[in-house]
Scaffold this motif. Structure first.
Motif, mmCIF file in Angstrom:
data_model
loop_
_atom_site.group_PDB
_atom_site.id
_atom_site.type_symbol
_atom_site.label_atom_id
_atom_site.label_comp_id
_atom_site.label_asym_id
_atom_site.label_seq_id
_atom_site.Cartn_x
_atom_site.Cartn_y
_atom_site.Cartn_z
ATOM 1 N N MET A 30 55.835 26.848 16.642
ATOM 2 C CA MET A 30 56.182 26.358 14.999
ATOM 3 C C MET A 30 55.875 27.329 13.245
ATOM 4 N N PRO A 31 56.853 28.284 13.726
ATOM 5 C CA PRO A 31 56.403 29.335 12.583
ATOM 6 C C PRO A 31 56.742 28.436 10.975
ATOM 7 N N GLN A 32 57.041 27.331 11.283
ATOM 8 C CA GLN A 32 56.761 26.706 9.139
ATOM 9 C C GLN A 32 55.741 26.594 9.312
ATOM 10 N N SER A 33 54.747 26.732 9.787
ATOM 11 C CA SER A 33 53.945 25.279 9.624
ATOM 12 C C SER A 33 52.256 26.082 8.829
ATOM 13 N N LEU A 35 49.299 26.231 8.385
ATOM 14 C CA LEU A 35 48.114 26.678 9.396
ATOM 15 C C LEU A 35 48.492 28.581 10.189
ATOM 16 N N TYR A 36 50.301 28.615 10.386
ATOM 17 C CA TYR A 36 50.950 29.434 11.226
ATOM 18 C C TYR A 36 50.412 31.052 10.305
ATOM 19 N N ARG A 37 50.674 29.609 8.576
ATOM 20 C CA ARG A 37 50.625 31.369 7.625
ATOM 21 C C ARG A 37 49.437 31.595 7.167
ATOM 22 N N LYS A 38 48.786 30.858 7.191
ATOM 23 C CA LYS A 38 47.240 31.044 7.190
ATOM 24 C C LYS A 38 46.950 32.250 8.103
ATOM 25 N N LEU A 39 46.753 32.049 9.199
ATOM 26 C CA LEU A 39 46.390 33.231 10.153
ATOM 27 C C LEU A 39 47.226 34.576 10.027
ATOM 28 N N GLY A 40 48.562 34.226 9.464
ATOM 29 C CA GLY A 40 49.592 35.316 9.938
ATOM 30 C C GLY A 40 49.374 36.187 8.543
ATOM 31 N N TYR A 41 48.752 35.841 7.506
ATOM 32 C CA TYR A 41 48.436 36.121 6.536
ATOM 33 C C TYR A 41 46.879 37.176 6.767
ATOM 34 N N TYR A 42 45.827 37.616 7.875
ATOM 35 C CA TYR A 42 45.043 37.586 8.350
ATOM 36 C C TYR A 42 45.648 38.490 9.309
ATOM 37 N N VAL A 43 45.944 37.949 10.315
ATOM 38 C CA VAL A 43 46.187 38.676 12.156
ATOM 39 C C VAL A 43 47.559 39.832 11.391
ATOM 40 N N GLU A 44 48.401 40.062 10.202
ATOM 41 C CA GLU A 44 49.758 40.645 10.059
ATOM 42 C C GLU A 44 49.140 41.798 9.247
ATOM 43 N N ARG A 45 47.579 42.024 8.469
ATOM 44 C CA ARG A 45 46.528 42.488 7.501
ATOM 45 C C ARG A 45 46.095 43.841 8.592
ATOM 46 N N VAL A 46 46.537 43.770 10.286
ATOM 47 C CA VAL A 46 46.322 44.147 11.797
ATOM 48 C C VAL A 46 47.019 44.844 12.090
ATOM 49 N N LEU A 47 47.606 44.294 11.962
ATOM 50 C CA LEU A 47 50.147 44.448 12.915
ATOM 51 C C LEU A 47 49.423 45.464 12.307
ATOM 52 N N TYR A 48 50.443 45.556 10.953
ATOM 53 C CA TYR A 48 51.268 46.157 10.329
ATOM 54 C C TYR A 48 50.501 47.906 10.547
ATOM 55 N N PRO A 49 49.762 48.448 10.804
ATOM 56 C CA PRO A 49 49.405 49.646 10.536
ATOM 57 C C PRO A 49 49.448 49.738 12.490
ATOM 58 N N VAL A 50 49.381 48.890 13.279
ATOM 59 C CA VAL A 50 49.391 49.061 14.641
ATOM 60 C C VAL A 50 51.258 48.959 14.757
ATOM 61 N N ARG A 51 52.269 48.691 14.504
ATOM 62 C CA ARG A 51 53.124 48.316 14.170
ATOM 63 C C ARG A 51 53.983 49.492 13.179
ATOM 64 N N LYS A 52 53.242 50.124 12.541
ATOM 65 C CA LYS A 52 53.616 51.750 12.093
ATOM 66 C C LYS A 52 52.835 53.308 12.931
ATOM 67 N N LYS A 53 52.621 52.937 13.114
ATOM 68 C CA LYS A 53 51.734 53.583 13.948
ATOM 69 C C LYS A 53 53.121 53.780 15.551
ATOM 70 N N LEU A 54 52.912 52.628 15.517
ATOM 71 C CA LEU A 54 53.574 52.644 17.269
ATOM 72 C C LEU A 54 55.372 52.667 16.947
ATOM 73 N N TYR A 55 55.676 52.188 15.391
ATOM 74 C CA TYR A 55 57.293 52.695 15.559
ATOM 75 C C TYR A 55 57.687 54.258 15.219
ATOM 76 N N GLY A 56 56.660 54.478 14.498
ATOM 77 C CA GLY A 56 56.162 56.077 14.245
ATOM 78 C C GLY A 56 56.526 56.789 16.287
ATOM 79 N N TRP A 57 55.092 56.415 16.596
ATOM 80 C CA TRP A 57 55.913 57.422 17.631
ATOM 81 C C TRP A 57 56.888 57.068 18.924
#
Length: 88
Positions: A30-33, A35-57
C-alpha cells in the motif's frame, strides 16, 4: 552501566530493523497509505546517505529495477547488532 547502553543500542537497532521491514513491505502492498508516508519520512532520511554512497561506489546499480539500499542498510544493522551482542 555499559551493559545497559549496549542493550539499549541493540533495542534501537532491532526497532530500526522492524521499521525498515515494515517500510519495504508497505512499499509493495500500500504505497499510497498515510502510514507509509510517515514511515518514509524517517526511513528515507537514513536511506538517502546509504543510497548516495552506494550509487557513488557502484553507478551501475542505478539501472536496476529494484532499489537495493534497504538491503544494504539492513545488512549494516545486522552487523552492528552482532557486534553489540558480542560486547553484552
Amino acid at each position: 552501566m555499559i551493559s545497559v547502553l549496549f542493550r539499549l543500542a541493540g533495542l534501537a537497532l532491532r526497532l530500526a530493523s522492524y521499521v525498515l521491514l515494515a517500510y519495504c513491505i508497505m512499499s509493495f502492498i500500500m504505497p499510497q497509505s498515510d502510514l507509509y508516508r510517515k514511515l518514509g519520512y524517517y526511513v528515507e532520511r537514513v536511506l538517502y546517505p546509504v543510497r548516495k554512497k552506494l550509487y557513488g561506489w557502484f553507478p551501475s546499480l542505478r539501472n536496476l529495477p529494484v532499489d537495493v539500499s534497504p538491503l544494504v542498510l539492513w545488512l549494516a544493522i545486522d552487523i552492528l547488532m552482532s557486534v553489540i551482542s558480542v560486547f553484552r
